[in-house]
Design a protein around this motif. Structure first.
Motif, short mmCIF file in Angstrom:
data_model
loop_
_atom_site.label_atom_id
_atom_site.label_comp_id
_atom_site.label_asym_id
_atom_site.label_seq_id
_atom_site.Cartn_x
_atom_site.Cartn_y
_atom_site.Cartn_z
N TRP A 21 38.15 -74.93 -28.64
CA TRP A 21 37.56 -76.08 -27.95
C TRP A 21 38.59 -77.20 -27.73
N GLY A 73 29.53 -77.74 -28.95
CA GLY A 73 30.60 -78.71 -28.73
C GLY A 73 30.98 -79.44 -30.00
N GLU A 101 30.44 -77.49 -24.26
CA GLU A 101 30.60 -76.26 -23.47
C GLU A 101 30.02 -76.49 -22.07
#
Ligand SMILES: CC(C)(COP(=O)(O)OP(=O)(O)OC[C@H]1O[C@@H](n2cnc3c(N)ncnc32)[C@H](O)[C@@H]1OP(=O)(O)O)[C@@H](O)C(=O)NCCC(=O)NCCS
Length: 160
Positions: A21, A73, A101
């Motif tokens: 991420w 996230g 996301e």
């Protein structure tokens, strides 16, 4: 707030997902911003892993959100001094990076993470939270005012 969005502190088991991420956030900001300071900027995956390892270890705020059980996230934040060196306010909350996301955006995930971050800051006696974003980042420019953030300082530059 979406009732399906839950937020928890990140754990070492989240390391690989968080590194991916962090990497995705860097690539997204680089490609979407057209900021000349990103030109030629490269973040190797190892740097994202190191960034996450440090965030997990240094006592900063690292949150993971899930939406209906799906990883959605993260939010990274920390305490820092206000930019006015003479301010009697000892520390403010700084939200340095938020990523949701793409397929799960617009469903209250960032809102849930900001609410959790604000609670974390308040528990530490913090009275202000700040973040920064590029005005050309339409998602950020739409999200942060909607969540109560007001622009208070503008950066300016010129190419020499
Ligand atoms: C910015 C980002 C974190 C928002 O996450 P999100 O989960 O989609 O946001 P939420 O669904 O919680 O929305 C919160 C509020 O912002 C608004 N909002 C979200 N995306 C928006 C958009 N693209 N345009 C306008 N408003 C938007 C929502 O309408 C909502 O307001 P409301 O409560 O009044 O309805 C997400 O788009 C993202 O990860 N973008 C890429 C990375 C990035 O740019 N991060 C920020 C860098 S500072």
């Amino acid at each position: 707030m979406n009732p399906g969005a839950t937020v928890r502190p990140a754990a070492p088991a989240d390391q690989a997902r968080l590194a991916a991420w962090f990497q995705a956030a860097f690539e997204h900001l680089k490609t979407s911003s057209a900021d000349p300071w990103f030109e030629g900027a490269v973040k190797p995956p190892e740097a994202s892993s190191a960034h996450v390892a440090q965030a997990l270890a240094d006592g900063s705020l690292l949150l993971v959100a899930e939406l209906d059980g799906t990883p959605a996230g993260f939010l990274h934040g920390r305490l820092e001094r206000p930019y006015v060196a003479e301010s009697p306010i000892p520390k403010i909350g700084h939200v340095s990076l938020v990523w949701v996301e793409p397929a799960l955006r617009g469903r209250g995930v960032a809102q849930a993470m900001i609410a959790a971050a604000e609670a974390w800051f308040r528990e530490r006696g913090i009275g202000w939270v700040q973040l920064s974003y590029q005005p050309a980042n339409r998602e950020a420019a739409g999200t942060w005012p909607a969540l109560g953030f007001e622009v208070f300082r503008v950066h300016a530059r010129k190419r020499l």
